[in-house]
Structure formats: structure tokens, C-alpha cells
Design an enzyme around this catalytic site. Structure first.
Site, PDB file in Angstrom:
ATOM      1  N   LYS A  93       0.838  -1.190   0.000  1.00 36.20           N
ATOM      2  CA  LYS A  93       0.000   0.000   0.000  1.00 36.20           C
ATOM      3  C   LYS A  93       0.874   1.241   0.000  1.00 36.20           C
ATOM      4  CE  LYS A  93       0.740   1.854   3.382  1.00 36.20           C
ATOM      5  NZ  LYS A  93       1.998   2.362   4.053  1.00 36.20           N
TER       6      LYS A  93
ATOM      7  N   TYR B  46      -4.347   4.307   6.191  1.00 36.19           N
ATOM      8  CA  TYR B  46      -4.896   3.368   7.183  1.00 36.19           C
ATOM      9  C   TYR B  46      -6.219   3.887   7.742  1.00 36.19           C
ATOM     10  CZ  TYR B  46      -0.559   0.690   7.256  1.00 36.19           C
ATOM     11  OH  TYR B  46       0.502  -0.108   6.906  1.00 36.19           O
TER      12      TYR B  46
HETATM   13  P1  NAD Z   1      12.469   1.225   2.403  1.00 34.52           P
HETATM   14  O1  NAD Z   1      13.053   2.527   1.985  1.00 34.52           O
HETATM   15  O2  NAD Z   1      12.899   0.653   3.697  1.00 34.52           O
HETATM   16  O3  NAD Z   1      12.716   0.127   1.274  1.00 34.52           O
HETATM   17  C1  NAD Z   1      12.473   0.402  -0.087  1.00 34.52           C
HETATM   18  C2  NAD Z   1      13.278  -0.548  -0.953  1.00 34.52           C
HETATM   19  O4  NAD Z   1      13.061  -0.215  -2.315  1.00 34.52           O
HETATM   20  C3  NAD Z   1      14.782  -0.468  -0.691  1.00 34.52           C
HETATM   21  O5  NAD Z   1      15.320  -1.758  -0.626  1.00 34.52           O
HETATM   22  C4  NAD Z   1      15.311   0.273  -1.898  1.00 34.52           C
HETATM   23  O6  NAD Z   1      16.638  -0.096  -2.231  1.00 34.52           O
HETATM   24  C5  NAD Z   1      14.331  -0.156  -2.973  1.00 34.52           C
HETATM   25  N1  NAD Z   1      14.273   0.765  -4.098  1.00 34.52           N
HETATM   26  C6  NAD Z   1      14.177   0.403  -5.392  1.00 34.52           C
HETATM   27  N2  NAD Z   1      14.183   1.450  -6.186  1.00 34.52           N
HETATM   28  C7  NAD Z   1      14.302   2.528  -5.411  1.00 34.52           C
HETATM   29  C8  NAD Z   1      14.376   3.927  -5.665  1.00 34.52           C
HETATM   30  N3  NAD Z   1      14.321   4.416  -6.925  1.00 34.52           N
HETATM   31  N4  NAD Z   1      14.470   4.760  -4.627  1.00 34.52           N
HETATM   32  C9  NAD Z   1      14.490   4.304  -3.362  1.00 34.52           C
HETATM   33  N5  NAD Z   1      14.423   2.972  -3.049  1.00 34.52           N
HETATM   34  C10 NAD Z   1      14.347   2.104  -4.071  1.00 34.52           C
HETATM   35  O7  NAD Z   1      10.894   1.427   2.375  1.00 34.52           O
HETATM   36  P2  NAD Z   1       9.821   0.483   3.066  1.00 34.52           P
HETATM   37  O8  NAD Z   1       9.470   1.027   4.398  1.00 34.52           O
HETATM   38  O9  NAD Z   1      10.253  -0.925   2.967  1.00 34.52           O
HETATM   39  O10 NAD Z   1       8.531   0.733   2.132  1.00 34.52           O
HETATM   40  C11 NAD Z   1       8.375   0.066   0.883  1.00 34.52           C
HETATM   41  C12 NAD Z   1       6.870  -0.065   0.571  1.00 34.52           C
HETATM   42  O11 NAD Z   1       6.251  -0.810   1.603  1.00 34.52           O
HETATM   43  C13 NAD Z   1       6.121   1.260   0.502  1.00 34.52           C
HETATM   44  O12 NAD Z   1       5.156   1.211  -0.512  1.00 34.52           O
HETATM   45  C14 NAD Z   1       5.443   1.376   1.846  1.00 34.52           C
HETATM   46  O13 NAD Z   1       4.249   2.129   1.825  1.00 34.52           O
HETATM   47  C15 NAD Z   1       5.167  -0.083   2.147  1.00 34.52           C
HETATM   48  N6  NAD Z   1       5.093  -0.373   3.593  1.00 34.52           N
HETATM   49  C16 NAD Z   1       4.034  -1.066   4.066  1.00 34.52           C
HETATM   50  C17 NAD Z   1       3.929  -1.356   5.407  1.00 34.52           C
HETATM   51  C18 NAD Z   1       2.773  -2.158   5.916  1.00 34.52           C
HETATM   52  O14 NAD Z   1       2.634  -2.300   7.123  1.00 34.52           O
HETATM   53  N7  NAD Z   1       1.950  -2.720   5.056  1.00 34.52           N
HETATM   54  C19 NAD Z   1       4.919  -0.928   6.281  1.00 34.52           C
HETATM   55  C20 NAD Z   1       6.024  -0.221   5.775  1.00 34.52           C
HETATM   56  C21 NAD Z   1       6.090   0.046   4.414  1.00 34.52           C
END
Ligand code: NAD
Length: 372
Positions: free
Chosen positions: A138, A223
Site C-alpha cells: 500500500k 490506514y
Molecule cells: P524502504 O526505503 O525501507 O525500502 C524500499 C526498498 O526499495 C529499498 O530496498 C530500496 O533499495 C528499494 N528501491 C528500489 N528502487 C528505489 C528507488 N528508486 N528509490 C528508493 N528505493 C528504491 O521502504 P519500506 O518502508 O520498505 O517501504 C516500501 C513499501 O512498503 C512502501 O510502498 C510502503 O508504503 C510499504 N510499507 C508497508 C507497510 C505495511 O505495514 N503494510 C509498512 C512499511 C512500508
């Protein structure tokens, strides 16, 4: 928990053999081992090995119906680390340039896209074109138009598209939904959803309009939007919204810091919500009906979720949300199981239509009609 699958893996049995081996499974929504599962296992490749990807991977260790078998990443060192941590074979490792080749890999059923929001659209469409089921975090996209394109692409490719709405499988949440469906709160009058946290590093992608699609609304406000729908059981028909910004350097044009928003529902019920990147201690839902109420705090964090109703404490089991989600997604993908609250692409598009309406209401200062 060391699963029987872990034990079998140590013995060197193949993924196919594992699929055919019955073993004790967790009943959905509980932490108890009470059923035997002998159906197909959903073999998943995670795309985006960041913070949340890691949480999902760790949670999947306890799955009985889903298994992490592949990775897609732009960082070779992370791929190596995940390979040794999760026993992922070289042939199931891809990067963002070559992952379309996954179409030739019969050991992977689905790709879970866990990258920044602005990349979900193109990646999911490529996953669909490769003939694999797509699970997407999401918000599924940065606006409803892109979300609909993803739904259409997956339909055309005859693959399923699911969104990582883990709260749709959370036991206390499901109990409140059951009580509401059973009329135990009487006619619903009001919902309040408050979601937010103080965001740190100003250089992170969550504060970059292109990668995030917006600000707190895309990340955490969603949320409250999604919750207002599953808690009331209705879809909003109008939206009003007001934005406040205290830091225009950190929260640039198009990146919202704090938005308060209100919904009206067909029954006459209303909702009042808050989404913010600039306040802590905000993870609260309150549902008010003519005969009773439910309040949850925390309401959408990783847990334990806590709450009570007019009848007393909610004491349903504490679960690892992502473990239950992935096991349930196996059932949805392979057995067409219908969850109590949908997690399909259409559900994701509904939230995005409402987000579009909220941003329009902020911009115009007007009440915006919405039809989801
Ligand atoms: P994060 O920054 O920790 O991880 C993102 C990942 O994407 C990294 O490994 C990064 O290297 C990669 N990536 C690929 N292309 C990229 C670019 N151009 N720029 C930056 N990063 C790039 O982020 P996250 O917290 O893991 O969030 C990722 C997704 O998960 C988002 O859509 C977020 O909304 C979602 N999320 C959902 C929940 C949930 O509870 N459902 C919780 C946290 C995050």
C-alpha cells in the site's frame, strides 16, 4: 518457530516435494497449530529488500502456505545476504533490469512489490506481463488512474493482484467487523481514525513527491481511509479536507505534512480523521454506534493491537500480521478464498479514489463528491 518445512529443507527436499508434503499449519488468525495443510504453497519473490521487505521475509519464516523463494533487488550485496539468510538459489535472483525473465521461472508463483510507492505501477504491470501473480504494498499506486491500469493489466494477463492490507486478517479488527455486521453496535453514527508519526530523515523517499506520490496521506493516512471503510462497512459519498504545514522545507510542494479530513456515508454516518508526519502517539480508531462502541489503540501498527468495546476488552489472539496475510494470500490465489474484507486490486483503487478526492478537497477548499 521451527517449522516442519525448515526441517525438511535441511534434509534437502526440493520445493516441489515440499509442496506435496502435508504438515501442521496455523489456523488463520490464530497462533495455534491446529490444522493440516496439504495444498499448494505460494512461492514468492520479494522485490525491494528494504525495511518492510525484511519484515515480510522474517514473518514468512513462520508461514505454512507461503514461502520466500526469490528476490529482486538493485543491490547485489543485499541479494547475497538474503540468499544465505533465506536459502535462495542463484537462479531465483533478479535485478530491476532483468526481472521480466521471471516468466521463464516455474519455481516462482508471485512477486511481492515492496518498493517506494511511485514505482509500484510500472513494476506490477511488468510482473503481470511476466505471467506472475502480483502482491503490491500500500498504497498500490499514487492515484486511482494508475491503480486501475494495474488492475486492468493483471486481468488481461489472467493473474491475481492483491494489496498488502495486513489489517484485513487481524483478529481483533475482524471481531469488531463481526460485531458491527451482527448489529451489536446498532446503527453506526461515527468513525474517528487518527494515524501518524513524526518522520525523520528529510532526504528519504517518503518525502519525495515523485517516489512517494504525496506525503503522510499516502503512507499512513491511508490506514484511516481504509479503516473508515472496513469499520463502518460503508463507502464515503463526500469528502472535505484541510491541510496544515508547519515546515515547508521538509514538506515540499505536493508532500503533505498534516491533513484532517471528513467523510459522509450513505447512511448519514460521518467520519473525522487525521493523517500526519508531524505528531506521535497517533494510531487510534473509534467507532460509535447507537448501541455501543469500539476503540482500538494501537489500531494498525504491527501489534499487538489493543482495544475494547462497550462489552469489554478485545482478547482475540495476537498474531504476526504478515505471516497470516501471506498464508491467507495463498488461499486467495490458489483456492479463490474470499476474505472478510477484500485485499484485491479493486479494493486498492477505492482507497486511491478517496485519496484523489482528499487532495482535491484540500486544493479547492470545497466538499468533493466521491463514488467508489
Ligand atoms: P524502504 O526505503 O525501507 O525500502 C524500499 C526498498 O526499495 C529499498 O530496498 C530500496 O533499495 C528499494 N528501491 C528500489 N528502487 C528505489 C528507488 N528508486 N528509490 C528508493 N528505493 C528504491 O521502504 P519500506 O518502508 O520498505 O517501504 C516500501 C513499501 O512498503 C512502501 O510502498 C510502503 O508504503 C510499504 N510499507 C508497508 C507497510 C505495511 O505495514 N503494510 C509498512 C512499511 C512500508
Amino acid at each position: 518457530m521451527n517449522s516442519r518445512r525448515d526441517f525438511l529443507q535441511k534434509l534437502g527436499l526440493s520445493a516441489l516435494a515440499l509442496q506435496l508434503v502435508p504438515y501442521s499449519g496455523w489456523a488463520a488468525g490464530t497462533d495455534k497449530t491446529e490444522q493440516v495443510y496439504d495444498g499448494p504453497v505460494l512461492r514468492v519473490a520479494i522485490m525491494g529488500l528494504g525495511g518492510y521487505g525484511t519484515i515480510v521475509a522474517e514473518a514468512m519464516r513462520k508461514c505454512t502456505k507461503a514461502k520466500l523463494v526469490g528476490v529482486i533487488s538493485g543491490t547485489p550485496s543485499k541479494v547475497k545476504a538474503w540468499q544465505s539468510k533465506y536459502g535462495i538459489p542463484e537462479k531465483n535472483c533478479y535485478n530491476y533490469e532483468n526481472f521480466d525473465n521471471i516468466k521463464n521461472n516455474s519455481d516462482i508463483d508471485a512477486v511481492y512489490v515492496i518498493t517506494p510507492n511511485g514505482l509500484h505501477h510500472d513494476f506490477v504491470i511488468r510482473v503481470a506481463a511476466a505471467g506472475k501473480h502480483a502482491i503490491c504494498e500500500k498504497p498500490m499506486a499514487v492515484n486511482a488512474k494508475e491503480g486501475q491500469e494495474m488492475v486492468d493489466a493483471c486481468k488481461k494477463a489472467n493473474v491475481k493482484l492483491l494489496v498488502g492490507y495486513r489489517m484485513h486478517f487481524e483478529p481483533k479488527t475482524l471481531e469488531v467487523i463481526r460485531m458491527r455486521q451482527n448489529g451489536e453496535f446498532g446503527k453506526i453514527r461515527f468513525f474517528q481514525g487518527q494515524c501518524g508519526f513524526t518522520i525523520g530523515d528529510p532526504t528519504q523517499w517518503r518525502l519525495n513527491k515523485k517516489l512517494a506520490g504525496g506525503g503522510s496521506m499516502m503512507d499512513i493516512g491511508i490506514y484511516a481511509i481504509n479503516g473508515s471503510r472496513y469499520m463502518t462497512g460503508e463507502e464515503p459519498i463526500w469528502v472535505t479536507a484541510q491541510e496544515t504545514k508547519t515546515d515547508t522545507v521538509k514538506f515540499k510542494e505536493g508532500v503533505d505534512e498534516t491533513i484532517q479530513f471528513q467523510f459522509g456515508f450513505p447512511s448519514g454516518a460521518v467520519a473525522s480523521c487525521l493523517s500526519t508526519y508531524n505528531m506521535n502517539n497517533l494510531d487510534r480508531f473509534f467507532l460509535d454506534g447507537e448501541k455501543g462502541f469500539a476503540e482500538m489503540q494501537p489500531s494498525t501498527g504491527y501489534g499487538p493491537i489493543k482495544g475494547r468495546t462497550h462489552l469489554g476488552e478485545l482478547n482475540q489472539p495476537v498474531t504476526t500480521h504478515q505471516t497470516v496475510q501471506m498464508d491467507e494470500m495463498c488461499e486467495i490465489i490458489f483456492n479463490n478464498k474470499k476474505p472478510v474484507v477484500p485485499v484485491n486490486g479493486e479494493e486498492g483503487v477505492k482507497d486511491l479514489k478517496i485519496i484523489d478526492a482528499i487532495y482535491l478537497a484540500v486544493k479547492t477548499g470545497k466538499k468533493v463528491e466521491v463514488s467508489v
